[in-house]
Scaffold this motif. Structure first.
Motif, PDB file in Angstrom:
ATOM      1  N   ALA A  67     -26.958  51.576 -26.848  1.00 27.56           N
ATOM      2  CA  ALA A  67     -25.539  51.237 -26.940  1.00 27.56           C
ATOM      3  C   ALA A  67     -25.373  50.327 -28.143  1.00 27.56           C
ATOM      4  O   ALA A  67     -26.147  49.388 -28.337  1.00 27.56           O
ATOM      5  N   PRO A  69     -22.500  48.145 -30.739  1.00 20.23           N
ATOM      6  CA  PRO A  69     -21.153  47.559 -30.744  1.00 20.23           C
ATOM      7  C   PRO A  69     -20.137  48.504 -31.386  1.00 20.23           C
ATOM      8  O   PRO A  69     -20.487  49.325 -32.235  1.00 20.23           O
ATOM      9  N   GLY A  70     -18.888  48.353 -30.980  1.00 20.60           N
ATOM     10  CA  GLY A  70     -17.817  49.206 -31.500  1.00 20.60           C
ATOM     11  C   GLY A  70     -17.581  49.090 -32.989  1.00 20.60           C
ATOM     12  O   GLY A  70     -17.085  50.012 -33.624  1.00 20.60           O
ATOM     13  N   ALA A  93     -17.844  49.991 -27.537  1.00 17.40           N
ATOM     14  CA  ALA A  93     -19.247  50.320 -27.814  1.00 17.40           C
ATOM     15  C   ALA A  93     -19.371  51.804 -28.103  1.00 17.40           C
ATOM     16  O   ALA A  93     -18.479  52.597 -27.806  1.00 17.40           O
ATOM     17  N   TRP A  94     -20.509  52.156 -28.678  1.00 22.07           N
ATOM     18  CA  TRP A  94     -20.895  53.551 -28.891  1.00 22.07           C
ATOM     19  C   TRP A  94     -22.122  53.803 -28.036  1.00 22.07           C
ATOM     20  O   TRP A  94     -23.114  53.076 -28.141  1.00 22.07           O
TER      21      TRP A  94
END
Length: 128
Positions: A67, A69-70, A93-94
């Protein structure tokens, strides 16, 4: 729509007269037989999928391996906002899967977290 789980597999069941069709996470594999195991929530045990008369087949699911951060990205929907207008939400998030795909996870004004699969577009941080 993405379906994520730890093993990368789900078991599909067609349903019976008393149960609905469903998809259940494969929880593990029987070491002796290689049969997929699912959790029987009524009995509180793992059971082989082949114990169920309505077992249909196994299907792949996405395994999250990271995961990120965006990073300032935003998801945009042209008609999901108030009064059918536009809506923009920050990407929290990604989620990165074992196949290398990335899924944007957004957070709305009420702190509800969801994937942005239905977004009309994703806006990079340097745009707008």
């Amino acid at each position: 729509m993405h379906y994520f789980n730890g093993t990368g597999w789900i078991a599909r069941f067609t349903g019976t007269e008393t149960t609905m069709a469903r998809a259940v996470d494969v929880d593990a594999w029987d070491e002796a037989t290689g049969v997929a195991l699912v959790v029987d929530t009524e009995r509180g045990v793992r059971r082989p999928v082949t114990d169920y008369p309505d077992f249909s087949h196994l299907a792949r699911a996405d395994q999250v391996v990271a995961a990120l951060p965006g990073g300032g990205w935003r998801a945009y929907w042209k008609d999901e906002g108030p009064d059918g207008g536009p809506l923009t939400e920050p990407v929290l998030a990604w989620l990165i899967t074992s196949t290398g795909s990335a899924t944007a996870i957004t957070v709305d004004a009420t702190a509800h977290v969801d994937n942005a699969d239905s977004a009309d577009r994703l806006i990079p941080p340097d745009e707008g």
